[in-house]
Design a protein around this motif. Structure first.
Motif, PDB file in Angstrom:
ATOM      1  N   THR A   8     -18.230  21.830  25.264  1.00  0.00           N
ATOM      2  CA  THR A   8     -19.429  21.255  25.874  1.00  0.00           C
ATOM      3  C   THR A   8     -20.647  21.868  25.207  1.00  0.00           C
ATOM      4  O   THR A   8     -20.593  23.006  24.721  1.00  0.00           O
ATOM      5  CB  THR A   8     -19.493  21.548  27.381  1.00  0.00           C
ATOM      6  OG1 THR A   8     -19.636  22.968  27.580  1.00  0.00           O
ATOM      7  CG2 THR A   8     -18.236  21.067  28.090  1.00  0.00           C
ATOM      8  N   LEU A   9     -21.731  21.122  25.198  1.00  0.00           N
ATOM      9  CA  LEU A   9     -22.943  21.625  24.567  1.00  0.00           C
ATOM     10  C   LEU A   9     -23.410  22.900  25.263  1.00  0.00           C
ATOM     11  O   LEU A   9     -23.736  23.895  24.596  1.00  0.00           O
ATOM     12  CB  LEU A   9     -24.033  20.556  24.609  1.00  0.00           C
ATOM     13  CG  LEU A   9     -25.333  20.906  23.883  1.00  0.00           C
ATOM     14  CD1 LEU A   9     -25.091  21.145  22.404  1.00  0.00           C
ATOM     15  CD2 LEU A   9     -26.356  19.790  24.079  1.00  0.00           C
ATOM     16  N   ASP A  54     -19.727  13.601  16.493  1.00  0.00           N
ATOM     17  CA  ASP A  54     -20.611  13.314  17.623  1.00  0.00           C
ATOM     18  C   ASP A  54     -21.155  14.599  18.240  1.00  0.00           C
ATOM     19  O   ASP A  54     -22.338  14.677  18.613  1.00  0.00           O
ATOM     20  CB  ASP A  54     -19.871  12.492  18.685  1.00  0.00           C
ATOM     21  CG  ASP A  54     -19.595  11.070  18.223  1.00  0.00           C
ATOM     22  OD1 ASP A  54     -20.286  10.602  17.292  1.00  0.00           O
ATOM     23  OD2 ASP A  54     -18.679  10.433  18.778  1.00  0.00           O
ATOM     24  N   PHE A  55     -20.299  15.594  18.352  1.00  0.00           N
ATOM     25  CA  PHE A  55     -20.749  16.870  18.907  1.00  0.00           C
ATOM     26  C   PHE A  55     -21.723  17.555  17.949  1.00  0.00           C
ATOM     27  O   PHE A  55     -22.683  18.202  18.382  1.00  0.00           O
ATOM     28  CB  PHE A  55     -19.552  17.778  19.191  1.00  0.00           C
ATOM     29  CG  PHE A  55     -19.887  19.004  19.988  1.00  0.00           C
ATOM     30  CD1 PHE A  55     -20.531  18.906  21.216  1.00  0.00           C
ATOM     31  CD2 PHE A  55     -19.573  20.273  19.509  1.00  0.00           C
ATOM     32  CE1 PHE A  55     -20.853  20.045  21.957  1.00  0.00           C
ATOM     33  CE2 PHE A  55     -19.889  21.412  20.242  1.00  0.00           C
ATOM     34  CZ  PHE A  55     -20.534  21.298  21.466  1.00  0.00           C
ATOM     35  N   GLN A  58     -25.100  16.319  18.620  1.00  0.00           N
ATOM     36  CA  GLN A  58     -25.666  16.948  19.815  1.00  0.00           C
ATOM     37  C   GLN A  58     -26.215  18.342  19.483  1.00  0.00           C
ATOM     38  O   GLN A  58     -27.315  18.711  19.916  1.00  0.00           O
ATOM     39  CB  GLN A  58     -24.601  17.074  20.904  1.00  0.00           C
ATOM     40  CG  GLN A  58     -24.119  15.768  21.497  1.00  0.00           C
ATOM     41  CD  GLN A  58     -23.083  16.003  22.582  1.00  0.00           C
ATOM     42  OE1 GLN A  58     -23.298  16.800  23.492  1.00  0.00           O
ATOM     43  NE2 GLN A  58     -21.945  15.325  22.471  1.00  0.00           N
ATOM     44  N   LEU A  59     -25.456  19.100  18.726  1.00  0.00           N
ATOM     45  CA  LEU A  59     -25.902  20.444  18.345  1.00  0.00           C
ATOM     46  C   LEU A  59     -27.179  20.373  17.512  1.00  0.00           C
ATOM     47  O   LEU A  59     -28.116  21.148  17.713  1.00  0.00           O
ATOM     48  CB  LEU A  59     -24.802  21.162  17.563  1.00  0.00           C
ATOM     49  CG  LEU A  59     -23.582  21.606  18.359  1.00  0.00           C
ATOM     50  CD1 LEU A  59     -22.446  21.989  17.422  1.00  0.00           C
ATOM     51  CD2 LEU A  59     -23.931  22.795  19.267  1.00  0.00           C
ATOM     52  N   TRP A  60     -27.219  19.437  16.569  1.00  0.00           N
ATOM     53  CA  TRP A  60     -28.414  19.297  15.726  1.00  0.00           C
ATOM     54  C   TRP A  60     -29.636  18.984  16.586  1.00  0.00           C
ATOM     55  O   TRP A  60     -30.725  19.505  16.355  1.00  0.00           O
ATOM     56  CB  TRP A  60     -28.203  18.211  14.682  1.00  0.00           C
ATOM     57  CG  TRP A  60     -29.373  18.119  13.742  1.00  0.00           C
ATOM     58  CD1 TRP A  60     -30.486  17.355  13.889  1.00  0.00           C
ATOM     59  CD2 TRP A  60     -29.551  18.870  12.539  1.00  0.00           C
ATOM     60  NE1 TRP A  60     -31.349  17.562  12.850  1.00  0.00           N
ATOM     61  CE2 TRP A  60     -30.808  18.490  12.003  1.00  0.00           C
ATOM     62  CE3 TRP A  60     -28.780  19.805  11.858  1.00  0.00           C
ATOM     63  CZ2 TRP A  60     -31.296  19.020  10.814  1.00  0.00           C
ATOM     64  CZ3 TRP A  60     -29.257  20.340  10.673  1.00  0.00           C
ATOM     65  CH2 TRP A  60     -30.510  19.950  10.164  1.00  0.00           C
ATOM     66  N   GLY A  61     -29.443  18.174  17.601  1.00  0.00           N
ATOM     67  CA  GLY A  61     -30.547  17.754  18.438  1.00  0.00           C
ATOM     68  C   GLY A  61     -31.178  18.854  19.264  1.00  0.00           C
ATOM     69  O   GLY A  61     -32.281  18.679  19.795  1.00  0.00           O
ATOM     70  N   THR A  62     -30.525  20.018  19.354  1.00  0.00           N
ATOM     71  CA  THR A  62     -31.109  21.131  20.100  1.00  0.00           C
ATOM     72  C   THR A  62     -32.274  21.787  19.369  1.00  0.00           C
ATOM     73  O   THR A  62     -33.061  22.520  19.983  1.00  0.00           O
ATOM     74  CB  THR A  62     -30.054  22.217  20.374  1.00  0.00           C
ATOM     75  OG1 THR A  62     -29.666  22.829  19.133  1.00  0.00           O
ATOM     76  CG2 THR A  62     -28.840  21.645  21.089  1.00  0.00           C
ATOM     77  N   ALA A  71     -23.457  22.777  13.506  1.00  0.00           N
ATOM     78  CA  ALA A  71     -23.355  21.324  13.351  1.00  0.00           C
ATOM     79  C   ALA A  71     -22.989  20.947  11.922  1.00  0.00           C
ATOM     80  O   ALA A  71     -22.166  20.051  11.687  1.00  0.00           O
ATOM     81  CB  ALA A  71     -24.676  20.660  13.748  1.00  0.00           C
ATOM     82  N   CYS A  75     -19.601  18.666  11.151  1.00  0.00           N
ATOM     83  CA  CYS A  75     -19.903  17.249  10.977  1.00  0.00           C
ATOM     84  C   CYS A  75     -19.010  16.642   9.894  1.00  0.00           C
ATOM     85  O   CYS A  75     -18.296  17.347   9.171  1.00  0.00           O
ATOM     86  CB  CYS A  75     -21.368  17.053  10.608  1.00  0.00           C
ATOM     87  SG  CYS A  75     -21.785  17.627   8.947  1.00  0.00           S
TER      88      CYS A  75
END
Length: 225
Positions: A8-9, A54-55, A58-62, A71, A75
């Motif tokens: 989970t993130l 996909d995960f 999400q990590l990059w988006g933090t 990430a 990836c």
């Protein structure tokens, strides 16, 4: 029977926070980075999480540098579009994230040549640095079709006054041209000597200096054995 827990993130971010070391952060800040996680430990997290595109997004988006490094390890480079990679590069302002994005993702994906050409003369010197890093890689691996004398012209005219990050990658390209091309080696050595870029760069014992004439000379000696 073993069970696999889906990451989970929140869980991974908490783990990365627990791995932070103020001493590592202090050292990294001197080199243009802001993360505080030992990279061996970061790679261990990536090995456990495994490839998960996909995960990774999400990590990059933090926007957290350690999360972004993770990430880039998990990836799948082929799943990015050129537009995504361009946007990511422009967001990746710290050195390690920038270098891993270019070296671990762009170079291994299908869009490296398209992005190399697009980035090479970008007005943002950090983006242009990525274009020159990709060019240096192509000089070594796929030089066919490159205008190497033309690249030397640009390096000779612009490298001395270039932004630090751009200057580093142009210097790398200069050195690789000299190492890989005997017919252009004399000119590459002359440009490096006259411009003097990285001549006084602090180099640890038993390491090769990034000063192009020394770098070229050492690598040619090794190749010729």
């Amino acid at each position: 029977m073993t069970t696999t827990t889906t990451p989970t993130l929140a869980g991974v971010m908490a783990e990365l926070a627990s791995l932070e070391d103020p001493g590592i952060r202090e050292v990294n800040q001197r080199h243009g980075d802001d993360h505080a996680v030992n990279l061996t430990k970061l790679r261990a997290v990536a090995k456990r999480v495994k490839k998960n595109h996909d995960f990774a997004l999400q990590l990059w988006g933090t926007s957290d540098s350690a999360a972004r490094l993770l990430a880039l390890l998990i990836c799948r480079p082929r799943e990015f579009t050129p537009a995504q990679l361009d946007a990511m590069l422009r967001e990746a302002r710290t050195r390690k994230v920038h270098d891993w994005l270019v070296g671990y993702v762009v170079m291994k994906g299908p869009h490296s040549e398209e992005l190399r050409v697009a980035w090479l003369d970008d007005a943002d010197p950090v983006v242009a640095a990525a274009g020159w890093a990709l060019t240096a890689d192509r000089v070594v691996k796929r030089p066919e079709g490159l205008d190497l004398p033309g690249l030397l012209d640009v390096i000779e005219a612009r490298m001395a006054s270039a932004h630090e990050r751009l200057q580093w990658e142009m210097n790398t390209c200069l050195a690789q041209i000299g190492i890989e091309n005997a017919d252009l080696r004399g000119r590459a050595l002359d440009i490096g000597e006259r411009l003097g870029v990285l001549r006084d760069y602090p180099t640890p014992p038993n390491c090769t200096s990034p000063f192009a004439p020394e770098w070229i000379g050492e690598m040619v000696r090794r190749k010729e054995g």
